[in-house]
Design a protein around this motif. Sequence first.
Motif, PDB file in Angstrom:
ATOM      1  N   ARG A 191     -10.339  -4.263 -55.035  1.00 14.39           N
ATOM      2  CA  ARG A 191      -9.640  -3.641 -56.170  1.00 14.39           C
ATOM      3  C   ARG A 191     -10.548  -2.696 -56.944  1.00 14.39           C
ATOM      4  NH1 ARG A 191      -7.566  -1.211 -59.463  1.00 14.39           N
ATOM      5  NH2 ARG A 191      -5.925  -1.756 -60.969  1.00 14.39           N
ATOM      6  N   TYR A 192     -11.799  -3.088 -57.146  1.00 14.68           N
ATOM      7  CA  TYR A 192     -12.673  -2.306 -58.020  1.00 14.68           C
ATOM      8  C   TYR A 192     -13.776  -1.553 -57.273  1.00 14.68           C
ATOM      9  CZ  TYR A 192     -10.336  -4.969 -61.656  1.00 14.68           C
ATOM     10  OH  TYR A 192      -9.384  -5.531 -62.474  1.00 14.68           O
ATOM     11  N   PHE A 193     -14.054  -1.914 -56.026  1.00 15.23           N
ATOM     12  CA  PHE A 193     -15.066  -1.208 -55.228  1.00 15.23           C
ATOM     13  C   PHE A 193     -14.511  -0.898 -53.840  1.00 15.23           C
ATOM     14  CE2 PHE A 193     -17.248  -3.989 -58.232  1.00 15.23           C
ATOM     15  CZ  PHE A 193     -18.094  -3.100 -58.881  1.00 15.23           C
ATOM     16  N   PRO A 194     -13.400  -0.168 -53.767  1.00 12.46           N
ATOM     17  CA  PRO A 194     -12.751   0.062 -52.467  1.00 12.46           C
ATOM     18  C   PRO A 194     -13.599   0.881 -51.498  1.00 12.46           C
ATOM     19  CG  PRO A 194     -11.775   1.447 -54.170  1.00 12.46           C
ATOM     20  CD  PRO A 194     -12.696   0.507 -54.867  1.00 12.46           C
ATOM     21  N   GLU A 195     -14.532   1.681 -52.017  1.00 18.61           N
ATOM     22  CA  GLU A 195     -15.349   2.526 -51.146  1.00 18.61           C
ATOM     23  C   GLU A 195     -16.576   1.794 -50.608  1.00 18.61           C
ATOM     24  OE1 GLU A 195     -14.233   5.420 -50.301  1.00 18.61           O
ATOM     25  OE2 GLU A 195     -12.517   5.211 -51.647  1.00 18.61           O
ATOM     26  N   ALA A 196     -16.894   0.645 -51.176  1.00 24.58           N
ATOM     27  CA  ALA A 196     -18.103  -0.088 -50.758  1.00 24.58           C
ATOM     28  C   ALA A 196     -17.782  -0.927 -49.524  1.00 24.58           C
ATOM     29  CB  ALA A 196     -18.608  -0.952 -51.905  1.00 24.58           C
ATOM     30  N   SER A 197     -17.639  -0.250 -48.372  1.00 26.46           N
ATOM     31  CA  SER A 197     -17.233  -0.944 -47.146  1.00 26.46           C
ATOM     32  C   SER A 197     -18.272  -1.974 -46.703  1.00 26.46           C
ATOM     33  CB  SER A 197     -16.994   0.069 -46.030  1.00 26.46           C
ATOM     34  OG  SER A 197     -18.171   0.827 -45.781  1.00 26.46           O
ATOM     35  N   GLY A 198     -19.547  -1.652 -46.911  1.00 36.27           N
ATOM     36  CA  GLY A 198     -20.589  -2.603 -46.532  1.00 36.27           C
ATOM     37  C   GLY A 198     -20.533  -3.873 -47.353  1.00 36.27           C
ATOM     38  N   LEU A 199     -20.231  -3.712 -48.642  1.00 40.01           N
ATOM     39  CA  LEU A 199     -20.124  -4.871 -49.531  1.00 40.01           C
ATOM     40  C   LEU A 199     -18.933  -5.748 -49.146  1.00 40.01           C
ATOM     41  CD1 LEU A 199     -21.759  -5.858 -51.980  1.00 40.01           C
ATOM     42  CD2 LEU A 199     -20.087  -4.733 -53.457  1.00 40.01           C
ATOM     43  N   VAL A 200     -17.808  -5.090 -48.823  1.00 39.98           N
ATOM     44  CA  VAL A 200     -16.616  -5.827 -48.398  1.00 39.98           C
ATOM     45  C   VAL A 200     -16.885  -6.554 -47.082  1.00 39.98           C
ATOM     46  CG1 VAL A 200     -14.216  -5.613 -47.655  1.00 39.98           C
ATOM     47  CG2 VAL A 200     -15.039  -4.277 -49.603  1.00 39.98           C
ATOM     48  N   PHE A 201     -17.546  -5.862 -46.145  1.00 38.96           N
ATOM     49  CA  PHE A 201     -17.874  -6.473 -44.852  1.00 38.96           C
ATOM     50  C   PHE A 201     -18.747  -7.712 -45.051  1.00 38.96           C
ATOM     51  CE2 PHE A 201     -20.927  -6.773 -41.287  1.00 38.96           C
ATOM     52  CZ  PHE A 201     -20.043  -7.089 -40.269  1.00 38.96           C
TER      53      PHE A 201
END
Length: 696
Positions: free
Chosen positions: A308-318
Motif C-alpha cells: 500500500r505504501y511502498f508499491p515500487e519497493a519490489s525488493g522489499l516486498v520480495f
Amino acid sequence: MEKSNPGKLSLFFLLFLCFASAILGDSTAESLLLSHFDAQYIPKMFLINAAALFIISTFLMPVFDRVNRGNLFMSGLLGHAVMLIFIRIAIWSKWTFFYGPLFSYAYVSKIIIFLTFWTIANDLFDSRKAGKVFPVIAAGGTLGAIAVSFSIPWLMKIIAAENLLLLWILLVSCSVLLFWPVKIKYGRFFKARPDTIKAARPVSVFQNLGILCKEPLVRNMALLFFALFFLLLNQHFTFYSQVKMHFSNANNVATFLGYFNGISMFFTFALQMTVAGKLLNAAGSTRSMLVVPVVMVIIFGTQFFLLRYFPEASGLVFGAVVIGMGLRVACFDSFFSPNFQIFFSSLPSQLRGRGKLAIEGVVKPLAILCSSLWMLWCLPGLTAPVNTMILFIIAMLVIFQTVRLRTHYTRSLTGYLSGYSSKKQAVVLEQLVNAMEQRSFESLRQKLHTESSEIREFIIELLAKSSSPEAVSILMESLDCNDRKTRATLVSSLGRLCLPDLKERLLEFLNDPDDRVVANAVQAVAGYKDERVNAQLEPLLHHSNNRVQANVIIALWPWVSDFKKAALLDSLQEMISDPDAVVRSSALYALGEIDGVESFLMLRRYFYKCGEEYRNEQVIFRQLSRAIAKKKDESSLVMLLAMAKEQNQMRIIQIINLLGMLVSELQEISLLKLLKKVDLFDRNLIIQALQNRTTA
C-alpha cells in the motif's frame, strides 16, 4: 508377537532418503514449471492436486489394511522410479508440457510415499515403543530434507536443473535397496489383516460429510482447517509469483529454492528443539494452535503495508514474502501439525480415524479447489493490496475460529463429545477408560500440567473412573499442584474411590489454605464412614467457610448422639439465619442431606418463613428445592408445587425434574388423593413429571 527395535536404524535412513527425494522432487518440479510457464499456470496444477488428494483418500487409503504393506511400498517405490525415468526421457525429447504434470506428480507421490512409510512404521512398532522411536525416525527425515536442500545450490553449479531428475531417480532407487532387507526381515508384520480383506469398499464421501455434520468438534476443526489451507495456498501462490518475477531460468530458481528450503527446514528443526516444546507444555495444545493464525495476520498485515505504501519497493516486498513463507513453514510444522494430531485424541477411537479422513479427504481437497478457483477467477480482477487485505481479514477470522475451536475442544472433553446425551456420554467415557494403555496414561499425565482447568477436570474424572493403579498414581502425583481448583477436584475424585491407602493422605488436606479444598477433603474423608476419622472433623465445625461447616455437619450427623445432633441443628439454624444468601444456601444443602424429623421441620419453617426470598435468589431457589425433593413426604410435594408458581420456564423445568424424583417414591393412593385436591396447573406439573419419569 513381540516387535523388535533393530528396524529403527533402517527406517531412520529410509526416511532420510524419502524426505530427501521428496524435497528434491519438489524443488525440481517447481523450478522447471516456474522457468517455462507463467505463475497463473500454478492454480491449474493445484486443481489437479485437489483431485488427486480426493482420489487417494477415497480409494487408496481404505486399501492399506487389506494388502501387504511391504509389497505395496516396494512396488510403489519401483513404480515411482520407473515413472521418473520416463519423465526424464520425455524432457530429453523436449516435451516441455510434462513440466506441469511433473509438479502435480511430485505432490501426489510425496503423499503416497509418506502415508505408506508411516503405516509400515506403525506395523513394526507398537504404541508403547512408537512414542520413543518415532521422534528419532522423524529426525532422519528432517536431516535428509536439510542435507538435500543445501546440496541443490552446489549441484546447480555443475549440472542443469533438468538433471536433478537423475539424482531424484538415484535417491528413490537407494530407498528401494534399503527397504529390501527390511521387507525380508520384517515381512510378517506387513501382511494384510484377515478381518479386513473382504471389506474392500472405498470410503463414501457422504460418510465423511456425515462425520462433519454430526460431530461439532470435527466440524469446527474442519472450518479452521479449510480457512487456514485457503490462506496457505494463496500465500504459496504469492511466493511462486515473486520467485517467477525475480528469477528467470530453472537453475536460478532451483538454487534459490534449495537455499530457502534448507534454511526454513533448519529453522523449523531449531524451533522444534527449543521453543516449540516449551510453549506446548506451558500454553497447552489448544492455546499454542493460535501461533499459526497470529503469524499469518502479521505476515499479511506487513505485506499489505508494504504494497500500500511502498508499491515500487519490489525488493522489499520480495523479502517480506520470502521471510513470511519461511516463518509460516516453521510455525506450521512446529505448532499446528503436532496439535492437529493431538486434537483427535479427544474423539472416541471409532471416530478418530474417520474424523481425520473426513478432514484430509474432503475438507483439504475442497480448500485447495476453492483457493485455486479464487486465484483463477477472482484474483486477476483485484489489486495486490486489496487481495492481501482480504487474506488479512480471513487470517483474523481464523484466529476467531481457533478460539472458538478451543471452546468446543473443552466442551468435547468435559462433556465426552459435545452434543451427546448423558447415556451416550457414559458409554464414550467407558470406552476411553477401557482403551487406556501406558502411552495414554503418559499423555494424560502431561496434559494435567498443560491444559486448561476445564480439560484438567475431565482428565481427572477419566483417571478416577479408570481407578487403575497407574491412574491413581498419576492423580496422587498431582495432588501437590499449585492450582487450587485442580487440587480441589483431585481431592474430591480420589475421595470417591475410598481406597484405604489414600485415607491418611486425604486427611492432610483438612489443613489446606484453600477453603474449597478443605470442603472437598471433608466430603472425601466422610466417605470412609470411619468414626475415628470423623472425630477429627469436629474442630472444623467452627471453620470460617460455610461449605466446610455444612460438609462437617453432614459427615458427623450419622455418628453423634441426639444431644450433639441438637447442637448441630443449632449451628444450621445460625447459618440459615445468616444475612448472606450463600451461607443460607449451604445450610439448606446440609438440611437436605441429613435425616430426622427436626431437620425436616427446620426446612419447612424456613420455606414458609422465607416468603419471596427463593424467588429473588437463584442460589436459594436451587438448594431449597433440592433439599425439599430429598424429603420423601407428601408435604414436600406440596411445597415444590408452591415453588413452581409464578416462576420462569427454566425454573419450572427444574421443579418438574425434582417432582419426578419425588412422585416415584410416593404411594399411588396418596398421589391420587393429591391429584384431586390440587388445581389444574399443579396437576399438569405432576402429570408431566410422571411422563418424564416413565420416558427416562
